[in-house]
Scaffold this motif. Structure first.
Motif, short mmCIF file in Angstrom:
data_model
loop_
_atom_site.label_atom_id
_atom_site.label_comp_id
_atom_site.label_asym_id
_atom_site.label_seq_id
_atom_site.Cartn_x
_atom_site.Cartn_y
_atom_site.Cartn_z
N LEU A 147 -5.69 -20.15 -6.56
CA LEU A 147 -6.64 -19.65 -5.56
C LEU A 147 -7.03 -18.22 -5.94
N SER A 148 -8.27 -17.87 -5.67
CA SER A 148 -8.72 -16.50 -5.91
C SER A 148 -9.25 -15.89 -4.62
N GLY A 149 -9.28 -14.57 -4.57
CA GLY A 149 -9.85 -13.87 -3.43
C GLY A 149 -8.84 -13.14 -2.56
N PHE A 150 -7.57 -13.11 -2.96
CA PHE A 150 -6.56 -12.44 -2.15
C PHE A 150 -6.76 -10.93 -2.16
N LYS A 151 -6.74 -10.33 -0.98
CA LYS A 151 -6.87 -8.88 -0.86
C LYS A 151 -5.48 -8.25 -1.03
N ILE A 152 -5.05 -8.27 -2.26
CA ILE A 152 -3.75 -7.72 -2.64
C ILE A 152 -4.00 -6.83 -3.85
N GLY A 153 -3.69 -5.55 -3.73
CA GLY A 153 -3.90 -4.63 -4.84
C GLY A 153 -4.79 -3.46 -4.49
N HIS A 154 -5.64 -3.05 -5.44
CA HIS A 154 -6.50 -1.87 -5.27
C HIS A 154 -7.73 -2.24 -4.45
N CYS A 155 -7.52 -2.51 -3.17
CA CYS A 155 -8.61 -3.00 -2.34
C CYS A 155 -8.34 -2.64 -0.88
N SER A 156 -9.33 -2.92 -0.07
CA SER A 156 -9.18 -2.69 1.37
C SER A 156 -9.68 -3.93 2.12
N GLN A 214 4.59 -3.60 8.92
CA GLN A 214 5.40 -4.30 9.91
C GLN A 214 6.35 -5.30 9.27
N GLN A 215 6.04 -5.72 8.03
CA GLN A 215 6.93 -6.62 7.31
C GLN A 215 8.31 -6.00 7.08
N LEU A 216 8.37 -4.69 7.16
CA LEU A 216 9.63 -3.99 6.92
C LEU A 216 10.51 -3.95 8.16
N PHE A 217 9.94 -4.21 9.31
CA PHE A 217 10.67 -4.07 10.57
C PHE A 217 11.10 -5.40 11.18
N GLN A 218 10.57 -6.50 10.67
CA GLN A 218 10.90 -7.78 11.28
C GLN A 218 10.88 -8.90 10.24
N LYS A 219 11.72 -9.88 10.46
CA LYS A 219 11.78 -11.05 9.56
C LYS A 219 10.63 -11.97 9.92
N ILE A 246 -3.03 -6.00 1.36
CA ILE A 246 -1.97 -6.74 2.05
C ILE A 246 -0.68 -6.71 1.23
N ALA A 247 0.40 -6.29 1.84
CA ALA A 247 1.69 -6.25 1.16
C ALA A 247 2.30 -7.64 1.06
N ILE A 248 2.98 -7.90 -0.07
CA ILE A 248 3.73 -9.15 -0.22
C ILE A 248 5.08 -8.85 -0.87
N PRO A 249 6.11 -9.61 -0.50
CA PRO A 249 7.44 -9.39 -1.07
C PRO A 249 7.63 -10.10 -2.40
N ILE A 250 7.86 -9.34 -3.45
CA ILE A 250 8.09 -9.91 -4.77
C ILE A 250 9.50 -10.49 -4.84
N GLY A 251 9.58 -11.75 -5.23
CA GLY A 251 10.87 -12.43 -5.31
C GLY A 251 11.11 -13.36 -4.13
N PRO A 298 0.81 -1.21 0.00
CA PRO A 298 0.00 0.00 0.00
C PRO A 298 0.85 1.27 0.00
N MET A 299 0.35 2.28 -0.69
CA MET A 299 1.12 3.51 -0.83
C MET A 299 0.56 4.64 0.04
N LEU A 300 1.39 5.64 0.21
CA LEU A 300 1.12 6.68 1.19
C LEU A 300 -0.08 7.54 0.83
N SER A 301 -0.15 7.98 -0.41
CA SER A 301 -1.22 8.88 -0.80
C SER A 301 -2.52 8.14 -1.08
N SER A 302 -2.43 7.09 -1.89
CA SER A 302 -3.65 6.41 -2.34
C SER A 302 -4.24 5.45 -1.32
N ASP A 303 -3.47 5.02 -0.33
CA ASP A 303 -3.98 4.04 0.65
C ASP A 303 -3.95 4.59 2.08
N ILE A 304 -2.75 4.83 2.60
CA ILE A 304 -2.63 5.29 3.98
C ILE A 304 -3.28 6.66 4.16
#
Length: 307
Positions: free
Chosen positions: A271-280, A151-156, A283-288, A131-137
């Motif tokens: 699987l379908s239904g993941f709340k990832i993207g333009h939604c509320s 929180q994914q950015l602060f802990q493994k 949920i952030a996920i790490p690419i790679g 999620p981005m600062l202007s469009s989400d937060i």
């Protein structure tokens, strides 16, 4: 081999850039305030308030901000203010050696998909579709899970996506594992035939979009199919397709029918239904990062995106 960026600590500096369109100033201020509440210091890109038509400054200015943030040793993460349009315009001019030599967190989604794909495939750096600062937060009704994604950015931490977050539907049964790749469907299609063409071989391929009519989704999925991207994938994650409803045509195929036509025949665990993207929530996920998809348990598990 993929490179994990270092996790953030309280007191770290993060750089804010707008590599596509300009952000909404009031919403960005709310987003920046949230980062400060997390204990982070802020460095704003020099072009972030500039406007060049639908772009946040010229290509050269937006590119300079991206390079500056990766080059600055005091900046520990690069967070995009918003999406819009424009990242593909600077992709060919990016110094990928600079990014590879200075690995750090890179965060955003939507039009940022093009940069995620380009950076991941040219450097091996794990980046965050988040999620981005202007469009989400910066939205008034931002979901707590959207905020918690940071929180994914602060802990493994391993990310476990189950139906506790959102209902999930089995499209094709089975198990699959691989590195995550993907993002916004419309942007992924624009990589085809370029030096940045998305590579889905042996990967968990996720897609999402917003405001696209079903016939447009049909066209884009068909193009990915013809390019072999579903055949190459280990598994497929169908994320949120917000407001993707028929408007011009009263008669329309449903998204389920389109998915059945273009994705189901490859028999890849889906699987379908993941709340990832333009939604509320978003949920952030790490690419790679490595992921495991289990359709029977309706679960996606992803290894930490930071070291």
């Amino acid at each position: 081999m993929n490179i994990k960026p270092e996790k953030l600590q309280e007191g770290d500096m993060v750089g804010i850039i707008a590599p596509a369109s300009p952000p909404v100033s009031k919403k960005l201020e709310i987003g920046v305030k949230y980062l400060k509440e997390l204990g982070l210091h802020i460095k704003m890109g020099r072009a972030i308030w500039k406007k060049h038509g639908y772009l946040a400054g010229s290509d050269e200015e937006r590119l300079r901000d991206l390079h500056d943030m990766f080059q600055d040793p005091s900046v520990k993460a690069v967070i995009c203010a918003c999406g819009g349009y424009g990242t593909a315009r600077i992709a060919q001019q990016i110094d990928y050696c600079l990014i590879k030599d200075n690995p750090k967190i890179f965060w955003g989604y939507s039009d940022i998909t093009f940069l995620h794909t380009a950076i991941q495939q040219n450097t091996g750096l794990i980046t965050f579709h988040g999620p981005m600062l202007s469009s989400d937060i910066g939205s008034e009704d931002v979901h707590p899970r959207t905020k918690h994604s940071f929180q994914q950015l602060f802990q493994k931490m391993n990310l476990h996506y189950t139906e506790e977050i959102s209902p999930l539907e089995i499209v094709v049964p089975g198990n699959a594992k691989g590195r995550l790749i993907g993002g916004n469907l419309a942007l992924l299609v624009t990589t085809l035939g370029t030096q940045f063409e998305i590579d889905t071989k042996g990967k968990l391929f996720f897609i999402e979009d917003i405001d696209e009519e079903p016939y447009r989704i049909d066209r884009m999925l068909n193009q990915l199919k013809l390019a072999g991207k579903f055949a190459d994938a280990a598994g497929i994650l169908l994320c949120d397709f917000h407001n993707c409803l028929p408007k011009k045509r009263e008669e329309s195929l449903s998204l389920k029918e389109i998915i059945h036509d273009h994705i189901t025949p490859f028999e890849k665990p889906t699987l379908s239904g993941f709340k990832i993207g333009h939604c509320s929530p978003n949920i952030a996920i790490p690419i790679g990062a490595e992921g495991v998809l289990n359709t029977e348990k309706k679960q996606l598990t992803i290894t930490p995106g930071v070291s």
